[in-house]
Design a protein around this motif. Structure first.
Motif, short mmCIF file in Angstrom:
data_model
loop_
_atom_site.label_atom_id
_atom_site.label_comp_id
_atom_site.label_asym_id
_atom_site.label_seq_id
_atom_site.Cartn_x
_atom_site.Cartn_y
_atom_site.Cartn_z
N PRO A 137 55.17 50.08 31.39
CA PRO A 137 54.74 48.68 31.50
C PRO A 137 55.57 47.84 32.47
CG PRO A 137 54.73 49.36 29.21
CD PRO A 137 55.37 50.48 30.00
N LEU A 138 56.80 48.24 32.75
CA LEU A 138 57.61 47.47 33.70
C LEU A 138 57.03 47.51 35.11
CD1 LEU A 138 59.70 48.15 31.28
CD2 LEU A 138 61.39 47.64 33.00
N PRO A 139 56.83 48.68 35.71
CA PRO A 139 56.26 48.66 37.06
C PRO A 139 54.80 48.20 37.07
CG PRO A 139 56.54 50.93 36.32
CD PRO A 139 57.21 50.04 35.31
N ILE A 140 54.04 48.50 36.02
CA ILE A 140 52.65 48.06 35.98
C ILE A 140 52.58 46.53 35.90
CG2 ILE A 140 50.55 48.06 34.58
CD1 ILE A 140 51.25 50.99 33.84
N GLY A 141 53.36 45.94 35.01
CA GLY A 141 53.38 44.48 34.90
C GLY A 141 53.86 43.81 36.17
N SER A 142 54.85 44.40 36.82
CA SER A 142 55.36 43.84 38.08
C SER A 142 54.31 43.93 39.19
CB SER A 142 56.63 44.57 38.52
OG SER A 142 57.63 44.40 37.56
N ALA A 143 53.57 45.03 39.23
CA ALA A 143 52.52 45.18 40.24
C ALA A 143 51.40 44.17 40.00
CB ALA A 143 51.96 46.61 40.21
N ILE A 144 51.04 43.96 38.75
CA ILE A 144 50.00 42.97 38.43
C ILE A 144 50.48 41.58 38.82
CG2 ILE A 144 48.70 41.88 36.55
CD1 ILE A 144 48.77 44.66 35.14
N THR A 145 51.73 41.27 38.51
CA THR A 145 52.29 39.97 38.89
C THR A 145 52.25 39.79 40.40
OG1 THR A 145 53.75 40.00 36.96
CG2 THR A 145 54.33 38.48 38.73
N LEU A 146 52.60 40.83 41.14
CA LEU A 146 52.54 40.75 42.61
C LEU A 146 51.12 40.45 43.10
CD1 LEU A 146 54.92 43.64 43.66
CD2 LEU A 146 55.17 41.22 44.25
N LEU A 147 50.13 41.10 42.50
CA LEU A 147 48.74 40.84 42.90
C LEU A 147 48.35 39.39 42.62
CD1 LEU A 147 47.06 44.13 41.62
CD2 LEU A 147 47.43 43.45 44.00
N PHE A 148 48.80 38.85 41.49
CA PHE A 148 48.49 37.46 41.16
C PHE A 148 49.24 36.49 42.07
CE2 PHE A 148 47.44 38.63 36.47
CZ PHE A 148 46.19 39.09 36.86
N ILE A 149 50.46 36.84 42.48
CA ILE A 149 51.21 35.99 43.42
C ILE A 149 50.51 35.96 44.77
CG2 ILE A 149 53.37 35.76 44.72
CD1 ILE A 149 54.79 37.03 42.28
N VAL A 150 50.09 37.13 45.24
CA VAL A 150 49.37 37.19 46.53
C VAL A 150 48.11 36.35 46.45
CG1 VAL A 150 48.07 38.74 48.05
CG2 VAL A 150 50.34 39.41 47.24
N GLU A 151 47.40 36.44 45.35
CA GLU A 151 46.18 35.64 45.18
C GLU A 151 46.49 34.15 45.25
OE1 GLU A 151 42.54 35.39 41.97
OE2 GLU A 151 44.58 35.54 41.18
N LYS A 152 47.53 33.73 44.55
CA LYS A 152 47.89 32.31 44.56
C LYS A 152 48.32 31.85 45.94
CE LYS A 152 50.89 28.88 42.44
NZ LYS A 152 52.10 28.68 41.65
N MET A 153 49.10 32.67 46.64
CA MET A 153 49.59 32.27 47.96
C MET A 153 48.46 32.22 48.99
SD MET A 153 53.33 34.05 48.07
CE MET A 153 54.00 33.04 49.39
N LEU A 154 47.49 33.13 48.87
CA LEU A 154 46.40 33.16 49.85
C LEU A 154 45.27 32.20 49.51
CD1 LEU A 154 46.07 37.00 50.55
CD2 LEU A 154 47.17 35.26 51.97
N PHE A 155 44.93 32.09 48.23
CA PHE A 155 43.73 31.36 47.85
C PHE A 155 43.99 30.18 46.92
CE2 PHE A 155 42.59 35.97 48.15
CZ PHE A 155 42.11 35.91 49.44
N GLY A 156 45.25 29.90 46.62
CA GLY A 156 45.57 28.76 45.77
C GLY A 156 45.67 29.16 44.30
N ALA A 157 46.11 28.21 43.51
CA ALA A 157 46.26 28.45 42.08
C ALA A 157 44.90 28.73 41.45
CB ALA A 157 46.91 27.23 41.42
N GLN A 158 44.89 29.57 40.44
CA GLN A 158 43.65 29.99 39.80
C GLN A 158 43.48 29.38 38.41
OE1 GLN A 158 41.44 31.96 41.61
NE2 GLN A 158 42.91 31.40 43.19
N TYR A 159 44.25 28.36 38.08
CA TYR A 159 44.21 27.76 36.75
C TYR A 159 42.84 27.20 36.42
CZ TYR A 159 49.08 27.34 38.32
OH TYR A 159 50.31 27.55 38.87
N HIS A 160 42.08 26.80 37.44
CA HIS A 160 40.79 26.16 37.24
C HIS A 160 39.64 27.15 37.02
CE1 HIS A 160 41.00 27.23 41.48
NE2 HIS A 160 39.68 27.27 41.45
N ARG A 161 39.86 28.43 37.26
CA ARG A 161 38.79 29.41 37.11
C ARG A 161 38.37 29.51 35.64
NH1 ARG A 161 37.64 32.37 41.33
NH2 ARG A 161 36.79 34.08 40.10
N PRO A 162 37.08 29.64 35.37
CA PRO A 162 36.62 29.68 33.97
C PRO A 162 37.28 30.77 33.14
CG PRO A 162 34.76 29.42 35.47
CD PRO A 162 35.98 29.65 36.32
#
Length: 169
Positions: A136-161
């Motif tokens: 779970p450590l590397p898997i969770g870190s990889a998922i976090t990285l994907l979410f960081i890339v998403e936020k940096m490229l496309f903005g925060a996703q808090y508003h998504r349904p």
């Protein structure tokens, strides 16, 4: 492309949320079993503690990624609330870059840890090796990285349904 990436991240977000929730539920159910066996039945079981630890690591690292995407992680905003909008944006980018560096660090070294411990058995719980229990450590870190890339490229996703599901706001 942004919509497709975010749709894939929505799926990953849901899966991660379910995995984290199930890990927490299993841990909460298993700990009383171990306590009951030890103190009421006077016969300690060997498996509840390692299973609870695996569940805790799982909901901590995968749940942290879910929390990051939903914007519900712990944040001290006392300073940033008093900054001008341009300085606030700079602080958020710096914070994301720092989290990216930490996630890369955890991904790398937890991957090395898993590889080194892959064959080592866990005496109390022979179904898993020590390396598998730390996955779970590397898997969770990889998922976090994907979410960081998403936020940096496309903005925060808090508003998504899918992210607002269950939110009180």
């Amino acid at each position: 492309m942004a919509e497709r990436y975010s749709s894939l991240m929505d799926i990953l977000y849901r899966i991660s949320m379910w995995i984290s929730g199930l890990a927490l539920l299993i841990m909460v159910a298993i700990i009383p079993v171990g306590i009951f066996a030890r103190y009421v039945m006077n016969s300690a079981l060997s498996w509840p503690e390692p299973v609870a630890i695996i569940c805790m690591v799982t909901f901590t690292f995968i749940g942290a990624a879910v929390s990051y995407r939903a914007g519900s992680h712990i944040a001290v905003s006392m300073v940033t609330d008093r900054l001008s909008e341009p300085l606030r944006k700079i602080c958020f980018v710096v914070a994301d870059l720092m989290l990216m560096a930490i996630s890369l660090f955890i991904l790398w070294y937890s991957g090395v840890l898993c590889a080194e411990l892959w064959e080592q058995p866990v005496a109390e719980f022979p179904l898993f090796t020590a390396g598998e229990s730390y996955l779970p450590l590397p898997i969770g870190s990889a998922i976090t990285l994907l979410f960081i890339v998403e936020k940096m490229l496309f903005g925060a996703q808090y508003h998504r349904p899918v992210v607002m599901l269950g939110s009180s706001s």
